[in-house]
Design an enzyme around this catalytic site. Sequence first.
Site, PDB file in Angstrom:
ATOM      1  N   GLY A  68     -35.888   1.030  36.785  1.00 46.25           N
ATOM      2  CA  GLY A  68     -36.855   1.842  36.063  1.00 46.25           C
ATOM      3  C   GLY A  68     -36.251   3.127  35.531  1.00 46.25           C
ATOM      4  N   LEU A  69     -37.106   4.103  35.308  1.00 42.42           N
ATOM      5  CA  LEU A  69     -36.670   5.396  34.775  1.00 42.42           C
ATOM      6  C   LEU A  69     -36.236   6.272  35.951  1.00 42.42           C
ATOM      7  CD1 LEU A  69     -36.332   7.252  32.324  1.00 42.42           C
ATOM      8  CD2 LEU A  69     -38.696   7.969  32.658  1.00 42.42           C
ATOM      9  N   HIS A  70     -35.006   6.095  36.392  1.00 41.64           N
ATOM     10  CA  HIS A  70     -34.475   6.874  37.506  1.00 41.64           C
ATOM     11  C   HIS A  70     -33.686   8.067  36.968  1.00 41.64           C
ATOM     12  CE1 HIS A  70     -30.451   4.967  37.077  1.00 41.64           C
ATOM     13  NE2 HIS A  70     -31.168   3.922  36.694  1.00 41.64           N
ATOM     14  N   ALA A  71     -33.029   8.804  37.854  1.00 38.21           N
ATOM     15  CA  ALA A  71     -32.405  10.084  37.497  1.00 38.21           C
ATOM     16  C   ALA A  71     -31.374   9.999  36.370  1.00 38.21           C
ATOM     17  CB  ALA A  71     -31.767  10.713  38.730  1.00 38.21           C
TER      18      ALA A  71
END
Length: 91
Positions: A13-16
């Site tokens: 997903g939209l991680h760091a």
Amino acid sequence: MKEFVFKILDKNGLHARPAGAISAKAKEFSSKITVRSDEREADAKRLLSLMSLGAVSGKELHFHISGEDEEKALEEMKKICFEKLGGQNEH
């Protein structure tokens, strides 16, 4: 105003890392860039704001871009999403 929808295919997903890349790229433009996922909205220029979306694999990110350099910002946001999130342009 320019808009596009992007479906996340990256299993994480939209991680760091991708959020940081999106934020860094967004800061290069004077246009206002917002990202929406479900009912949450974030300022694309703020890393923590993007992370707060909690966007997982399979979710759509709705980008809204407005300003004098919106056309270039749109193209660069699309490019960074494809590179970092392994997704697909929905519209």
